[in-house]
Design an enzyme around this catalytic site. Sequence first.
Site, PDB file in Angstrom:
ATOM      1  N   ASP A   1      37.292  40.147  38.851  1.00 21.02           N
ATOM      2  CA  ASP A   1      35.966  39.815  39.743  1.00 21.02           C
ATOM      3  C   ASP A   1      34.767  40.106  39.090  1.00 21.02           C
ATOM      4  OD1 ASP A   1      34.978  38.786  42.347  1.00 21.02           O
ATOM      5  OD2 ASP A   1      34.766  40.980  43.304  1.00 21.02           O
TER       6      ASP A   1
ATOM      7  N   ASP B   1      33.790  48.298  40.751  1.00 17.48           N
ATOM      8  CA  ASP B   1      34.676  47.586  41.749  1.00 17.48           C
ATOM      9  C   ASP B   1      35.850  47.027  40.973  1.00 17.48           C
ATOM     10  OD1 ASP B   1      35.566  46.515  43.971  1.00 17.48           O
ATOM     11  OD2 ASP B   1      34.028  45.299  44.450  1.00 17.48           O
TER      12      ASP B   1
END
Length: 336
Positions: free
Chosen positions: A202, A224
């Site tokens: 991501d 993240d």
Amino acid sequence: MKVTDYSLLSPDLVLDAVESCGYLSDARTLALNSYENRVYQVGIEDQLPIIAKFYRPCRWSDQQIQEEHDYSWQLKDIEIPVVAPLKDKDGKTLFEYKGYKFALFPRQGGRTPELDYGDTLVQIGRFLGRIHAMGESKTFKHRPEINVETYGKQSVQWLLQSGFIEEYLRPSYEAITQRVLEQVEQKFAEVGDYPRIRLHADVHPSNILWRDNGPNDSGPHFVDLDDCRNGPAVQDLWMLLSGSRNEMQVQLEDLLEGYEEFCHFDHRQLVLIEALRSLRMMHYAAWLGRRWDDPAFPVNFPWFNTTKYWEEHILTLKEQSSLLDELPLSLNSFNS
């Protein structure tokens, strides 16, 4: 107690959870921008604040979350700037409090990188090359793979059964998704067999924090890793490309200039850029639908589940189908 949503996650519970790990809070909490999980900055007495991340109940298993944590620390141990979870005195990183699984992280400052500077992309490329060089050593055992089935077919099937798409739009949605999925499968077939490696998965600008704090604290920090998965290396590159075709080719060249200092890139995977973009579009629409019973989603995504949204989504997929028919980005053609 098994929990299935965030309804019991009160500020007091957040503080109690953090203090159960041996920290003394100063009772200050700040909710941070996160939808999939719940993330809070928590003040700590006589220390810097820390970040508490509460995982969405029933999404990942303990083994899958632990793989994320172990992967983060493997990267951090070779001095790749990722924000890894804090360990307790026993080396534990995943905790549970009253049914909620959570982890604690150091607070990391930084800004979104300015990708229109070639040197920025070269630096990011270097670290992505190092991330993938380590990621090639083995694959995740418990986390899923990014492919046509998981991101595309399952998303389309779920949406068609969900009732979100109005009846008069279903034929158009079914026709274009079938067409796009066929095109995407053809792109994967063109590449043939490719290494499935561990990915951040991501890597968009908001998941990179850029710091300018001197020679020992400058450049990108990757945050993240919640969506880390197995998949093709190009997945961690394509979301950093934007603009016209020529602009994306220049950006790609800058990224790979840095990347290939540390890891070989299989140029056949350039064929997958628009295929992966198409899969993400379908996956994102299904993600919103799957989370619609979470009160945070109707508030923050009010345009979803409207006639206009689905009309525009179908139109976007039609435009994406046209892009899939075009020649892929090619460094050879750019350099020529």
